[in-house]
Design an enzyme around this catalytic site. Structure first.
Site, mmCIF file in Angstrom:
data_model
loop_
_atom_site.group_PDB
_atom_site.id
_atom_site.type_symbol
_atom_site.label_atom_id
_atom_site.label_comp_id
_atom_site.label_asym_id
_atom_site.label_seq_id
_atom_site.Cartn_x
_atom_site.Cartn_y
_atom_site.Cartn_z
ATOM 1 N N LEU A 126 50.074 52.115 36.653
ATOM 2 C CA LEU A 126 49.872 52.559 35.269
ATOM 3 C C LEU A 126 48.441 52.248 34.828
ATOM 4 O O LEU A 126 47.839 51.264 35.273
ATOM 5 C CB LEU A 126 50.878 51.875 34.342
ATOM 6 C CG LEU A 126 52.350 52.117 34.689
ATOM 7 C CD1 LEU A 126 53.256 51.514 33.624
ATOM 8 C CD2 LEU A 126 52.646 53.615 34.840
ATOM 9 N N GLY A 153 54.854 44.125 38.614
ATOM 10 C CA GLY A 153 53.941 44.419 37.508
ATOM 11 C C GLY A 153 54.046 45.872 37.086
ATOM 12 O O GLY A 153 55.145 46.379 36.836
ATOM 13 N N ASP A 154 52.884 46.565 37.014
ATOM 14 C CA ASP A 154 52.900 47.985 36.615
ATOM 15 C C ASP A 154 52.694 48.894 37.823
ATOM 16 O O ASP A 154 52.202 50.006 37.687
ATOM 17 C CB ASP A 154 51.849 48.251 35.530
ATOM 18 C CG ASP A 154 50.422 48.014 36.035
ATOM 19 O OD1 ASP A 154 50.268 47.412 37.132
ATOM 20 O OD2 ASP A 154 49.471 48.435 35.354
ATOM 21 N N GLU A 155 53.072 48.398 38.996
ATOM 22 C CA GLU A 155 52.920 49.184 40.237
ATOM 23 C C GLU A 155 54.271 49.707 40.721
ATOM 24 O O GLU A 155 55.237 48.940 40.880
ATOM 25 C CB GLU A 155 52.327 48.304 41.350
ATOM 26 C CG GLU A 155 50.877 47.961 41.137
ATOM 27 C CD GLU A 155 50.349 47.064 42.250
ATOM 28 O OE1 GLU A 155 49.135 46.843 42.299
ATOM 29 O OE2 GLU A 155 51.164 46.576 43.074
#
Ligand SMILES: Nc1nc2c(ncn2[C@@H]2O[C@H](COP(=O)(O)OP(=O)(O)OP(=O)(O)O)[C@@H](O)[C@H]2O)c(=O)[nH]1
Length: 327
Positions: free
Chosen positions: A200, A241-243
């Site tokens: 993201l 996380g945002d992965e």
């Protein structure tokens, strides 16, 4: 002619009858004690004792704690029909091997299907206790227990170990496992597959501006979008996380892979209204393909990650395919 026995014989018969009655009472008492001991031993174990007569196929049940008479099959064929179709072959093979004398005991864990389709897991174990002179099994005795709750807990634990708690997607280790299996399969069948690495954009700012709880909801939203763009047999996961990451199986040529990435960006690019907030959500996506860009899961993910960094460097919110460095 007088056929009456002499009087002293009457007395002897009465005495013998009284003795027999006493013996019968003793045996009934002993039997009652044995039943009580058996019931005490089985109490709370959930075990159900059974006996099978292989020549006729008849089945008998000796105790029905936690079971209703209708739960029990009275013939081998009825029991077999209740076993879940996917478990029948292995259970039957195990049972027959023991009847043949190839194993020390019969033991299996399998599902049964109730009339309403309800699945019950059973642990079942038995041993032949009587054989004919030629070795043919005459009687087998054993016990089974309902292990549905144990199985369900084990399945729940396995699910927790393989999935990300926030989004419900597969986690990193489960993804690597699936991808490695898919690569092995593609290697054997000469197929190809593609990996898309999704990170993201500026997610830290979203967290900072709107709070972690909103960030969490966005991560859940992204997970839903990933699931919408993957097809049957494709897999989406959260690396952390945002992965996020996904692989597409089959003949996924570069244009098709780029199109999936683009579709995902379109879904994320719509300004998301969340808790009354308009949030502009973007992502950078890197792609790699098997076999051209790597022969194992680690290499493919690493190269898709490198392509994702290229997408960030090129201005974010775009798809880039891995480019091998010039030799
Ligand atoms: N809300 C929420 N935030 C998370 C979670 N896990 C990680 N994060 C945050 O996600 C952010 C990831 O930021 P980075 O990857 O460093 O960078 P970025 O802001 O996305 O910027 P670029 O990747 O360069 O576009 C960090 O602020 C983490 O704290 C989570 O489970 N929930």
């Amino acid at each position: 002619m007088d056929t009456q026995p002499p009087l002293h014989d009457h007395a002897a018969l009465r005495h013998e009858l009284a003795q027999l009655q006493q013996q019968l009472a003793d045996l009934q008492h002993a039997n009652g004690l044995l039943q009580e001991k058996l019931a005490a031993a089985l109490d709370g174990t959930g075990l159900c004792l059974w006996q099978g007569l292989p020549p006729s196929g008849e089945l008998q049940v000796f105790n029905l704690q936690d079971f209703k008479p209708d739960d029990m099959a009275s013939h081998f064929d009825v029991w077999y029909a209740k076993v879940h179709p996917d478990d029948r072959d292995s259970v039957l093979a195990n049972y027959l091997a023991h009847l043949r004398g190839d194993s020390d005991c019969y033991e299996a864990e399998y599902r049964t299907l109730g009339p309403d389709g309800k699945v019950t897991w059973l642990w079942d174990r038995g041993r032949v206790i009587e054989r004919a002179a030629d070795g043919a099994p005459l009687r087998i005795m054993g016990a089974h227990a309902d292990i549905t709750r144990r199985k369900e807990s084990a399945q729940a634990l396995q699910r927790m170990a393989q999935h990300d708690a926030l989004t419900g997607l597969l986690n990193r280790s489960a993804f690597y496992q699936r991808l490695s299996q898919a690569i092995a399969h593609a290697g054997r069948s000469g197929g190809s597959l593609a990996v898309l690495f999704v990170d993201l954009d500026l997610f830290k700012q979203i967290n900072d501006r709107h709070g972690h709880a909103v960030g969490d909801k966005l991560l859940q939203f992204v997970a839903q979008q990933l699931q919408q763009v993957v097809g049957d047999g494709d897999v989406a996961a959260r690396l952390g996380g945002d992965e996020f990451i996904l692989y597409l199986h089959g003949e996924a040529g570069p244009p098709a892979v780029a199109a999936v990435g683009q579709r995902l960006l379109e879904r994320l690019n719509r300004v998301q209204l969340l808790d009354g907030l308009a949030i502009d959500l973007g992502a950078s996506i890197g792609t790699s393909r098997y076999p051209d860009d790597g022969s194992n899961a680690e290499a493919l993910v690493q190269h898709a990650d490198a392509a994702m960094y290229q997408a960030k460097a090129d201005g974010r919110h775009r798809v880039r395919h891995y480019l091998r460095p010039p030799a």
